[in-house]
Design a protein around this motif. Sequence first.
Motif, PDB file in Angstrom:
ATOM      1  N   MET A  26       0.837  -1.187   0.000  1.00 13.90           N
ATOM      2  CA  MET A  26       0.000   0.000   0.000  1.00 13.90           C
ATOM      3  C   MET A  26       0.872   1.237   0.000  1.00 13.90           C
ATOM      4  O   MET A  26       1.771   1.355   0.833  1.00 13.90           O
ATOM      5  CB  MET A  26      -0.846   0.036   1.269  1.00 13.90           C
ATOM      6  N   PHE A  28       0.863   5.247   0.566  1.00 14.21           N
ATOM      7  CA  PHE A  28       0.076   6.282   1.232  1.00 14.21           C
ATOM      8  C   PHE A  28       0.632   7.669   0.901  1.00 14.21           C
ATOM      9  O   PHE A  28       1.838   7.832   0.767  1.00 14.21           O
ATOM     10  CB  PHE A  28       0.166   6.141   2.764  1.00 14.21           C
ATOM     11  N   ASP A  52      -2.429   4.404  -3.019  1.00 17.57           N
ATOM     12  CA  ASP A  52      -3.603   3.593  -2.675  1.00 17.57           C
ATOM     13  C   ASP A  52      -4.484   4.289  -1.641  1.00 17.57           C
ATOM     14  O   ASP A  52      -5.696   4.118  -1.645  1.00 17.57           O
ATOM     15  CB  ASP A  52      -3.159   2.242  -2.107  1.00 17.57           C
ATOM     16  N   VAL A  53      -3.838   5.005  -0.740  1.00 20.79           N
ATOM     17  CA  VAL A  53      -4.592   5.719   0.297  1.00 20.79           C
ATOM     18  C   VAL A  53      -4.111   7.174   0.292  1.00 20.79           C
ATOM     19  O   VAL A  53      -2.933   7.440   0.527  1.00 20.79           O
ATOM     20  CB  VAL A  53      -4.364   5.104   1.693  1.00 20.79           C
ATOM     21  N   PHE A  77     -10.707   5.177  -7.628  1.00 24.89           N
ATOM     22  CA  PHE A  77     -10.681   5.673  -6.253  1.00 24.89           C
ATOM     23  C   PHE A  77     -12.087   5.742  -5.670  1.00 24.89           C
ATOM     24  O   PHE A  77     -13.061   5.962  -6.395  1.00 24.89           O
ATOM     25  CB  PHE A  77     -10.058   7.075  -6.194  1.00 24.89           C
ATOM     26  N   PHE A  89     -10.496  11.387   2.862  1.00 26.17           N
ATOM     27  CA  PHE A  89      -9.915  10.047   2.772  1.00 26.17           C
ATOM     28  C   PHE A  89     -10.377   9.449   1.445  1.00 26.17           C
ATOM     29  O   PHE A  89     -11.563   9.211   1.253  1.00 26.17           O
ATOM     30  CB  PHE A  89     -10.431   9.230   3.964  1.00 26.17           C
ATOM     31  N   THR A  91      -9.359   6.381  -1.459  1.00 24.59           N
ATOM     32  CA  THR A  91      -8.561   5.169  -1.534  1.00 24.59           C
ATOM     33  C   THR A  91      -8.996   4.278  -2.683  1.00 24.59           C
ATOM     34  O   THR A  91     -10.125   4.369  -3.161  1.00 24.59           O
ATOM     35  CB  THR A  91      -8.655   4.384  -0.206  1.00 24.59           C
ATOM     36  N   ARG A  92      -8.061   3.413  -3.095  1.00 23.31           N
ATOM     37  CA  ARG A  92      -8.407   2.389  -4.085  1.00 23.31           C
ATOM     38  C   ARG A  92      -9.033   1.172  -3.404  1.00 23.31           C
ATOM     39  O   ARG A  92      -9.492   0.263  -4.082  1.00 23.31           O
ATOM     40  CB  ARG A  92      -7.138   1.915  -4.813  1.00 23.31           C
ATOM     41  N   VAL A 298      -3.097  -4.771  -0.567  1.00 24.19           N
ATOM     42  CA  VAL A 298      -4.386  -4.118  -0.846  1.00 24.19           C
ATOM     43  C   VAL A 298      -5.425  -5.170  -1.152  1.00 24.19           C
ATOM     44  O   VAL A 298      -6.549  -5.117  -0.705  1.00 24.19           O
ATOM     45  CB  VAL A 298      -4.223  -3.152  -2.030  1.00 24.19           C
TER      46      VAL A 298
END
Lengths: 299, 168
Positions: A26, A28, A52-53, A77, A89, A91-92, A298
Amino acid sequence: VAHGGADFGADFGLLYGYTEGAEPRMNFAFWNLNRKPLIEHVVRLAELHSIDVLLLAESPYGAGDLLSALNRAEAVFYFISGASDKLQFVTRIPPVNIKLHIGGPRFMIREILTPGSLPLLIVAAHLPGKMDSDDKSQASECIELARDIREAESKVGHERTILVGDLNVDPFSHGVVASNGFNGVMSRQIADSDGRTVQGRRFPFFYNPMWSLYGDHSRGPCGSYFYNSSNHLSYYWHMIDQVLVRPALVPAFPVDRLQILDRIGSTELLTGAGRPDRNIGSDHLPLLFTLNDETIGVR
Amino acid sequence: MPDTKKDFWPPDIFADDVRTPSAILREQALLLGSKTRNLIMGEVQTEGGDDWFTIRFYLVAPVLDGYRYKVCVLRHDISLFPVYILQGLTERLQTEQNAGVEVRMSPVLIEEFYSIHRDSPPSNYRIESEADFVTWVESLLSSQEMRRVLKHLMALIRSNSVLPAIAS
């Protein structure tokens, strides 16, 4: 303080539509945008670094704007709605795998529960700054959040926790260092022990890798935020944007992938004098890090 | 001593040749997310109970504080078909068609409905086959009512926008 989240135990077959195919790690990113219109930089950051995040503070954009821009080419996303209006926030990771444990105006604690991976607790925070709070109040905020984190960990039954955000205090400040605060230490070796016991109470450590990014001999800029105070005491560079990890995640946290970005692609985020360029970007620099343990993949 | 145990179970239980009502709805959920850049997504919940599976299909708008709109509630048994329509846009569609009184069932009414109609549910609440179910899903998702709901959701999302164009 609001509690919430879907009850994943009650149903099976709960699914959002989502796309397949991601690396077993992941990436970030955290960035305080200082309410600047930086959407193209944010999109580029997410693309270039395969984020990813993505966590944003002081974003001038509505959630719809942000998601729409990030998903311009492909809907990869998801926006994770939460209690905090100071943080966004994205994320994928499909929302079905993310549970809100606790949230307040300035933080959110979420658990990522991906099939085949160990659960992960993500704490995102944007704590009060010097304009709103004095040193003691800032320390108190850290102590309160640290208590919420310990409670959440107790509830989920693990300490696989990441704390990330604009803490508005440096790694050496009272709230970050104190055992009843974040108990953040600069050494992996110290963090790897069973916490610190003070007056009979045990406090788990956070490892604070941000110490390694201070000064001229670190990779990248001397800090994440620059402020030249007119007072006698001035540090110039501050490290108020931080990520801290519990010892359980230290093996999965490659310090060499922790970066404070001074550019996004070909766009320099620093002035010629090497300070954050507020005309191009934010007064804060973006923070990037990775968790690469395959058990935290992930998918 | 030789192992004399025989395995009577069918060998092909992992064959992926059965399409469930949930799977059909999930395909559509995925398509909606792609179509709207995940501003509006479909969510399918399947819950197993004694003898029955209950499917709930929602529209979810995470960017509107997680607003959820219940599209329909369905139920089927292990035969997969027929599928019984318990709640949702269907009543509205029928209201549109029949100019009747709209009834949206509460969970209690769903149970009551089902206990009353367990042996012979009204035919307009019952979908006999996969082909008929696909046709019904198509009519549901392309209906004027669904169009209205989606357009309103997009308008609400757009009303919070500071950028000139969103999800055009």
